[in-house]
Each structure stands twice: as C-alpha cells, then as structure tokens.
Design a protein around this motif. Structure first.
Motif, PDB file in Angstrom:
ATOM      1  N   PHE A 221       0.848  -1.208   0.000  1.00  0.00           N
ATOM      2  CA  PHE A 221       0.000   0.000   0.000  1.00  0.00           C
ATOM      3  C   PHE A 221       0.872   1.243   0.000  1.00  0.00           C
ATOM      4  O   PHE A 221       2.043   1.200   0.383  1.00  0.00           O
ATOM      5  N   ASP A 222       0.270   2.356  -0.431  1.00  0.00           N
ATOM      6  CA  ASP A 222       0.948   3.652  -0.343  1.00  0.00           C
ATOM      7  C   ASP A 222       0.558   4.339   0.959  1.00  0.00           C
ATOM      8  O   ASP A 222      -0.522   4.078   1.514  1.00  0.00           O
ATOM      9  N   TYR A 223       1.434   5.224   1.400  1.00  0.00           N
ATOM     10  CA  TYR A 223       1.193   5.963   2.645  1.00  0.00           C
ATOM     11  C   TYR A 223       1.390   7.445   2.376  1.00  0.00           C
ATOM     12  O   TYR A 223       2.402   7.840   1.807  1.00  0.00           O
ATOM     13  N   ARG A 224       0.390   8.257   2.759  1.00  0.00           N
ATOM     14  CA  ARG A 224       0.542   9.715   2.635  1.00  0.00           C
ATOM     15  C   ARG A 224       0.123  10.353   3.951  1.00  0.00           C
ATOM     16  O   ARG A 224      -0.891   9.963   4.542  1.00  0.00           O
ATOM     17  N   ARG A 225       0.900  11.333   4.389  1.00  0.00           N
ATOM     18  CA  ARG A 225       0.503  12.083   5.578  1.00  0.00           C
ATOM     19  C   ARG A 225      -0.377  13.247   5.133  1.00  0.00           C
ATOM     20  O   ARG A 225       0.018  14.020   4.246  1.00  0.00           O
ATOM     21  N   ALA A 226      -1.573  13.373   5.696  1.00  0.00           N
ATOM     22  CA  ALA A 226      -2.505  14.422   5.276  1.00  0.00           C
ATOM     23  C   ALA A 226      -1.945  15.784   5.640  1.00  0.00           C
ATOM     24  O   ALA A 226      -1.551  16.008   6.794  1.00  0.00           O
ATOM     25  N   PRO A 227      -1.920  16.737   4.683  1.00  0.00           N
ATOM     26  CA  PRO A 227      -1.364  18.057   4.984  1.00  0.00           C
ATOM     27  C   PRO A 227      -2.302  18.891   5.857  1.00  0.00           C
ATOM     28  O   PRO A 227      -1.870  19.680   6.688  1.00  0.00           O
ATOM     29  N   ASP A 228      -3.591  18.739   5.638  1.00  0.00           N
ATOM     30  CA  ASP A 228      -4.604  19.463   6.393  1.00  0.00           C
ATOM     31  C   ASP A 228      -5.933  18.726   6.170  1.00  0.00           C
ATOM     32  O   ASP A 228      -5.981  17.734   5.436  1.00  0.00           O
ATOM     33  N   VAL A 229      -7.019  19.248   6.782  1.00  0.00           N
ATOM     34  CA  VAL A 229      -8.299  18.531   6.715  1.00  0.00           C
ATOM     35  C   VAL A 229      -8.782  18.412   5.271  1.00  0.00           C
ATOM     36  O   VAL A 229      -9.161  17.335   4.802  1.00  0.00           O
ATOM     37  N   THR A 230      -8.727  19.539   4.537  1.00  0.00           N
ATOM     38  CA  THR A 230      -9.179  19.511   3.142  1.00  0.00           C
ATOM     39  C   THR A 230      -8.331  18.560   2.322  1.00  0.00           C
ATOM     40  O   THR A 230      -8.836  17.778   1.498  1.00  0.00           O
ATOM     41  N   GLY A 231      -7.035  18.611   2.552  1.00  0.00           N
ATOM     42  CA  GLY A 231      -6.126  17.732   1.828  1.00  0.00           C
ATOM     43  C   GLY A 231      -6.391  16.266   2.143  1.00  0.00           C
ATOM     44  O   GLY A 231      -6.302  15.394   1.270  1.00  0.00           O
ATOM     45  N   ALA A 232      -6.726  15.980   3.397  1.00  0.00           N
ATOM     46  CA  ALA A 232      -7.014  14.590   3.791  1.00  0.00           C
ATOM     47  C   ALA A 232      -8.214  14.057   3.020  1.00  0.00           C
ATOM     48  O   ALA A 232      -8.185  12.953   2.464  1.00  0.00           O
ATOM     49  N   VAL A 233      -9.262  14.871   2.976  1.00  0.00           N
ATOM     50  CA  VAL A 233     -10.485  14.450   2.291  1.00  0.00           C
ATOM     51  C   VAL A 233     -10.209  14.300   0.789  1.00  0.00           C
ATOM     52  O   VAL A 233     -10.679  13.344   0.151  1.00  0.00           O
ATOM     53  N   GLY A 234      -9.422  15.208   0.238  1.00  0.00           N
ATOM     54  CA  GLY A 234      -9.096  15.157  -1.185  1.00  0.00           C
ATOM     55  C   GLY A 234      -8.263  13.921  -1.522  1.00  0.00           C
ATOM     56  O   GLY A 234      -8.502  13.250  -2.528  1.00  0.00           O
ATOM     57  N   LEU A 235      -7.274  13.611  -0.665  1.00  0.00           N
ATOM     58  CA  LEU A 235      -6.442  12.438  -0.925  1.00  0.00           C
ATOM     59  C   LEU A 235      -7.274  11.165  -0.926  1.00  0.00           C
ATOM     60  O   LEU A 235      -7.102  10.285  -1.773  1.00  0.00           O
ATOM     61  N   LEU A 236      -8.199  11.085   0.021  1.00  0.00           N
ATOM     62  CA  LEU A 236      -9.019   9.866   0.104  1.00  0.00           C
ATOM     63  C   LEU A 236      -9.929   9.740  -1.115  1.00  0.00           C
ATOM     64  O   LEU A 236     -10.118   8.647  -1.657  1.00  0.00           O
ATOM     65  N   ALA A 237     -10.475  10.894  -1.527  1.00  0.00           N
ATOM     66  CA  ALA A 237     -11.414  10.869  -2.657  1.00  0.00           C
ATOM     67  C   ALA A 237     -10.733  10.431  -3.947  1.00  0.00           C
ATOM     68  O   ALA A 237     -11.375   9.885  -4.839  1.00  0.00           O
ATOM     69  N   GLY A 238      -9.425  10.646  -4.032  1.00  0.00           N
ATOM     70  CA  GLY A 238      -8.714  10.323  -5.258  1.00  0.00           C
ATOM     71  C   GLY A 238      -8.383   8.845  -5.418  1.00  0.00           C
ATOM     72  O   GLY A 238      -7.849   8.435  -6.447  1.00  0.00           O
ATOM     73  N   GLU A 239      -8.660   8.042  -4.404  1.00  0.00           N
ATOM     74  CA  GLU A 239      -8.280   6.624  -4.467  1.00  0.00           C
ATOM     75  C   GLU A 239      -9.396   5.798  -3.819  1.00  0.00           C
ATOM     76  O   GLU A 239      -9.593   5.854  -2.610  1.00  0.00           O
ATOM     77  N   PRO A 240     -10.157   5.046  -4.627  1.00  0.00           N
ATOM     78  CA  PRO A 240     -11.307   4.320  -4.079  1.00  0.00           C
ATOM     79  C   PRO A 240     -10.935   3.326  -2.984  1.00  0.00           C
ATOM     80  O   PRO A 240     -11.746   3.032  -2.112  1.00  0.00           O
TER      81      PRO A 240
END
Ligand SMILES: Cc1cc2nc3c(=O)[nH]c(=O)nc-3n(C[C@H](O)[C@H](O)[C@H](O)COP(=O)(O)OP(=O)(O)OC[C@H]3O[C@@H](n4cnc5c(N)ncnc54)[C@H](O)[C@@H]3O)c2cc1C
Ligand code: SF4
Length: 330
Positions: free
Chosen positions: A4-23
């Motif tokens: 799996f890939d791992y990303r640290r969320a930069p902020d709340v909006t970024g967290a939601v955006g990162l999740l939305a980009g990968e089902p």
C-alpha cells in the motif's frame, strides 16, 4: 499484507481530497485497529491517509458549557483531561477501561468510534461473514456467539460494537462532526451507526470519504456524577461482555433526570431510552432501578449461548444506579 501507499494528510481539506482520489484508500488514525485488520487481510487498502498529525487534537469548552473533542485526541489525553474528568467522569472511566496504556497512547477518538467488531468470524478471512463478504452467511448465529448481541441484532449479523468510549458518549448525547469534499456535516452519535438489518456491511451513516473532525458533548450537569462500569472476562486488557454508562439527578428522593447507555449488547452503543423513561420521575429506589432494567431488556433476544447477558446486564444496571443513588447523585 497487501502492498500500500502511505501519505501524511497536509490538512483537513487535503485529507479528504487524498481519500477521494483513491477508491481503495483509508484514513489512518492511531492504526491500532486498522493495521491489525490489514495484517489479517480483512482490510486491503491501496492507500493510507495518515490523519493522526492533523490539528484536531484539542479538547475545548463550547459556549453552551459543553465540550468539543478533536478526532485525533488520543484516548490517553481524553481520559486525563481535567474537564472530562470533572464534567463527564464516566467518559474518562470508559476510556481507561479499554485496551492498555500503550494502545490508549496511540488510539484516537475518530478511530475508536469507527473500530470494527471483534467477532472472530469477521477477522478470519478463510470463512464466511456477512459483514466482511455480503451475502456469505453468518456462522456466529449457529456457532460461537457467547459475546454477541442480545439487542437490535438481525439473523444476518449478531456482532457487537467493541467501543467503551462510545457508550459514555452515547449516554451524553454526543454529536459527530465530519468533513467531506462537499463541506462539513454533523449528526447525533446515535445516528452514526446504521441498524444491522439485511446489510451488516453498511456500518455507518457517514457520507463516503468523510473525515470525522470532532465530537461535541452538550452541557450536561447530570454527567458530573456519572459512572462507567465494565464487565469483562479478565480484569484488564479485555473487551467488555457488558457495560453501563449512567448518570442520575435525584431530588426529594425522586429521579429528575437519568442517562443510561449499554455496551457490548448490540451492533452499536445502546441508548437505554426505555429504562430512562421508567426512571424519570420515579422514586430513586432499587425497585425502580430493577423495573427500568427490565423495561430495557424486554427487547432482548439472546442466542443459545449468550442468554447470560440478560441477567448480567440487569444486575449491572441496578448495581450502577444504586451506587449513584447511594453516592448522592445530583
Ligand atoms: C489488544 C487490544 C485491546 C483493545 N481493547 C479495547 C477495549 O477494551 N475497549 C475499546 O473501546 N477499544 C479497545 N481496543 C480498540 C482500540 O481502542 C481501537 O483500536 C482504537 O480506539 C482505534 O483507534 P485508532 O485511532 O487506532 O484507529 P485506526 O485503527 O487508525 O482506525 C480505525 C478505523 O477508523 C477509521 N478512522 C480513523 N480515524 C478517522 C477519522 N478521523 N475519520 C474517519 N475515519 C477514521 C480508519 O480508517 C479505520 O477504518 C483494543 C485494541 C487492541 C489492539
Ligand atoms: S456476527 Fe456479524 S461479524 Fe460475526 S460472523 Fe456474523 S455477520 Fe460476520
């Protein structure tokens, strides 16, 4: 474990955006449940979006005298916070009754509420389980179910929710706030968990990809004398086989206000509204407490091997309410 890939969320909006980009993505809080499920193959995310460092780690008083608890507050910090201990002691007691010190240091509020069931069939990927593989069957109904649900279950799933924290939050009318790509939203904690029905794999009413940002507790003076009591098979480091969060406001020998929630009896923390209705306005005596427990447990539908939970919960409810009354609950 699947790669799996791992990303640290930069902020709340970024967290939601990162999740939305990968089902196949999941938020990562403390990881104390999710990573275990990845190891057993129950969860197979392609991406983990780490939200544990987001600035959602504050516990603040609200204008109405309640509390706002950030989703990344650790279980340890929640239990130790002076306002939680003073204004909602049952919440502190519930958190301290869960897991171990090391786990509580890692585990977060958001992750605790969304942790998955401890049903052994759910975590055994070699067999069927309606929650894990919809339509595959529920071996627990005719199999091992001594710690399964007695309230609100269906023939499709009889698992219980394992959270202790959630039981106390339920007793005190907590609300869950979340962020999505479409903006923020919130709901009562009692609406967060969906009824089991025919779809035990659908567990929450959160919109897809929602990040829990915080939980709010409205002011509740009655909670200042609250208690959490948990029964488990060993004295520590074990999930509940039954638990109670309760608070009473007593005046002139009568119950003016009652709060009661039960744990380890249903697929979600169980608000005991039938019991509260019996308690409110009645004399604060043992017979009332027993009648309240009986009113709530009248709906119990135990399985062959978990009928013990009915008298256990009855005794637990009566015992905690008696303790509150004798302790001079408000
Ligand atoms: C040995 C052991 C004993 C335990 N005993 C108890 C016990 O007695 N009582 C008890 O209540 N718990 C107990 N636990 C469970 C523990 O409390 C949970 O694992 C923990 O609270 C989960 O929090 P976390 O932050 O680690 O969640 P994670 O494992 O990171 O995540 C859990 C789930 O929540 C999701 N998630 C996390 N944060 C967010 C967010 N902000 N928004 C949306 N989704 C999110 C994740 O995607 C995942 O699906 C025990 C755990 C272990 C391993
Ligand atoms: S009780 Fe629920 S989680 Fe357990 S095997 Fe049945 S469907 Fe799966």
């Amino acid at each position: 474990m699947k790669e799996f890939d791992y990303r640290r969320a930069p902020d709340v909006t970024g967290a939601v955006g990162l999740l939305a980009g990968e089902p196949e993505a999941r938020f990562l809080g403390g990881g104390t449940n999710l990573v275990d499920l990845m190891k057993s193959g129950v969860e197979r995310p392609a991406l983990l979006v780490d939200v544990s460092e987001l600035p959602l780690d504050r516990i603040e008083s609200t204008a109405d005298g309640g509390l706002r608890i950030g989703a990344t507050v650790t279980n340890s910090d929640l239990a130790a916070h002076p306002d939680v201990r003073r204004r909602f002691p049952a919440l502190s007691q519930a958190v301290l009754a869960g897991a171990s010190g090391q786990l509580r240091n890692m585990a977060t509020v958001g992750g605790n509420l969304l942790q998955r069931t401890r049903c052994g069939y759910f975590t055994d990927v070699s067999g069927p389980c309606n929650k894990r593989v919809p339509g595959s069957g529920c071996p627990a109904v005719d199999g091992e179910h001594h710690n399964h649900a007695i309230l609100g279950a269906s023939g499709r799933c009889v698992a219980v929710h394992p959270s202790d924290m959630g039981v106390a939050l339920t007793a005190f009318d907590a609300r869950v706030a979340y962020e999505t790509l479409d903006g923020p939203g919130e709901m009562p904690l009692t609406d967060l968990y969906l009824p089991v029905g025919d779809t035990p794999h659908r567990e929450t009413a959160l919109p897809p990809g929602a990040l829990i940002t915080h939980v709010t507790l409205p002011a509740a003076p009655v909670a200042a004398e609250s208690r959490y009591r948990k029964v488990r098979e060993r004295a520590s480091y074990a999930f509940a086989i039954g638990s109670v969060a309760a608070a009473l406001d007593i005046g002139d020998g009568h119950v003016r206000e009652a709060r009661l929630a039960l744990g380890a009896v249903a697929s979600h923390p169980w608000r005991a509204r039938a019991a509260e209705a019996v308690l409110t306005g009645a004399p604060a005596v043992g017979a009332t407490f027993a009648a309240a427990a009986d009113a709530e447990l009248a709906a119990a539908r135990p399985l062959p091997d978990n009928g013990y939970k009915v008298p256990l919960m009855r005794n637990l409810i009566v015992s905690v309410l008696t303790e509150l009354a004798e302790g001079g609950a408000r």
